[in-house]
Design a protein around this motif. Structure first.
Motif, short mmCIF file in Angstrom:
data_model
loop_
_atom_site.label_atom_id
_atom_site.label_comp_id
_atom_site.label_asym_id
_atom_site.label_seq_id
_atom_site.Cartn_x
_atom_site.Cartn_y
_atom_site.Cartn_z
N TYR A 227 31.94 37.39 28.72
CA TYR A 227 33.40 37.47 28.70
C TYR A 227 33.89 38.84 29.19
O TYR A 227 34.87 39.39 28.68
CB TYR A 227 33.91 37.19 27.28
N ARG A 228 33.17 39.38 30.16
CA ARG A 228 33.60 40.65 30.74
C ARG A 228 34.91 40.46 31.50
O ARG A 228 35.08 39.45 32.21
CB ARG A 228 32.54 41.18 31.70
N PRO A 229 35.86 41.38 31.38
CA PRO A 229 37.12 41.24 32.10
C PRO A 229 36.92 41.34 33.61
O PRO A 229 35.96 41.98 34.08
CB PRO A 229 37.97 42.40 31.57
N ALA B 189 39.66 43.87 42.08
CA ALA B 189 39.60 43.02 43.28
C ALA B 189 39.66 41.54 42.91
O ALA B 189 40.38 40.76 43.56
CB ALA B 189 38.31 43.32 44.05
N ALA B 190 38.93 41.15 41.85
CA ALA B 190 38.96 39.75 41.42
C ALA B 190 40.35 39.35 40.92
O ALA B 190 40.83 38.25 41.20
CB ALA B 190 37.92 39.53 40.33
N LYS B 191 40.99 40.26 40.21
CA LYS B 191 42.34 39.97 39.72
C LYS B 191 43.33 39.83 40.87
O LYS B 191 44.21 38.95 40.87
CB LYS B 191 42.79 41.08 38.77
N LYS B 192 43.17 40.68 41.87
CA LYS B 192 44.05 40.62 43.04
C LYS B 192 43.89 39.28 43.76
O LYS B 192 44.89 38.63 44.14
CB LYS B 192 43.73 41.78 43.98
N ASP B 193 42.64 38.85 43.94
CA ASP B 193 42.40 37.56 44.60
C ASP B 193 42.97 36.40 43.78
O ASP B 193 43.55 35.45 44.34
CB ASP B 193 40.90 37.36 44.82
#
Length: 281
Positions: free
Chosen positions: A117-119, A123-127
């Motif tokens: 459950y790592r945040p 870059a992943a949030k932007k995508d």
């Protein structure tokens, strides 16, 4: 000829004795060894001892630990001096409780669960937000989907989750500096009935949430397949920390003296006992 004939016989003897070499004496001096038994044993052995000589001009000196002679950087000296002070001084229970950390087996299970459950990274949030915006632009009634389950971090965020009883498990670092940032958190978790534990390393918690360091993290929920592991882990943590809160808050820390002080105190106690025995008769 007349001069040679008139010379005395003693003259010829002196000349002959001066020119002829001396005969070597057949008898040699017998050399006695210092230790005859050792010499006899040494002659029979296949391996002869060749002891090293570490004197001046002798063999190369062996490598030694020169750590005591190194001038360490200032931050290293401060760390070591702080550790010595923390051992010598009397530490109150509210601070001393951070020296009791979770055992190795439970730590392994805990971080195996937290790693799932790592945040997300930036870059992943932007995508994700970009894809969500494109879907919304194409269809105004598009469903954003369920809220992702991630480990929550940040001391203010964790405190708010604990106060609202939304956190299922709270993990606190043992080496937070200044300690006042988290010294109140165990009491709050116990009051709210939320399992908490103290683990070694704010840097390890930080790597979990893509930061350099993290003082505390909280787990608010898990997927269905991990609920059994979370329940088992929470029960073990509650037994070791929440249920032992009253016991831990009565234990002071520190008061560990150095070797020289212990020897001096023991000598003084021995002298006092001797004087008391002399007074008693």
């Amino acid at each position: 000829a007349s001069e040679v004939s008139s010379a005395s016989p003693s003259f010829f003897f002196c000349c002959v004795s001066a020119t002829m070499p001396k005969a070597k004496s057949s008898a040699k001096k017998a050399t006695t060894p210092a230790n005859p038994a050792k010499a006899a044993a040494g002659s029979k052995s296949l391996f002869e001892k060749t002891p090293r000589n570490f004197g001046i001009g002798g063999d190369v000196q062996p490598k030694r630990d020169l750590g005591r002679f190194v001038r360490w950087p200032k931050y290293v000296r401060l760390q070591r001096q702080k550790q010595v002070l923390m051992k010598r001084l009397k530490v109150p229970p509210s601070i001393n409780q951070f020296s009791y950390t979770l055992d190795k087996n439970n730590v392994k299970q805990l971080f195996n669960l937290l790693n799932k459950y790592r945040p997300e990274t930036k870059a992943a949030k932007k995508d994700r937000l970009k894809a969500q915006a494109e879907k919304k632009a194409a269809d105004q009634k598009a469903d954003p989907g369920p809220k992702p389950m991630y480990v929550k971090f940040g001391i203010n965020h964790v405190a708010a989750l604990v106060e609202n009883k939304k956190a299922n498990l709270v993990i606190i670092a043992h080496d937070v500096d200044p300690i006042e940032i988290v010294v109140w958190l165990p009491a709050l978790c116990r009051k709210q009935g939320i399992p908490y534990c103290i683990v070694k390393g704010k840097a390890r918690l930080g790597s979990l949430v893509n930061k350099k360091a993290a003082t505390a993290v909280a787990l608010c929920g898990v997927r269905k397949e991990d609920q059994g592991a979370l329940a088992k882990l929470s029960e073990s943590i509650k037994t070791n920390f929440n249920d032992r809160f009253d016991e831990l808050r009565r234990h002071f820390g520190g008061g560990i003296m150095g070797e020289k002080t212990n020897v001096r105190v023991a000598r003084m106690e021995k002298q006092k006992a001797k004087e008391a025995a002399a007074k008693m008769g």
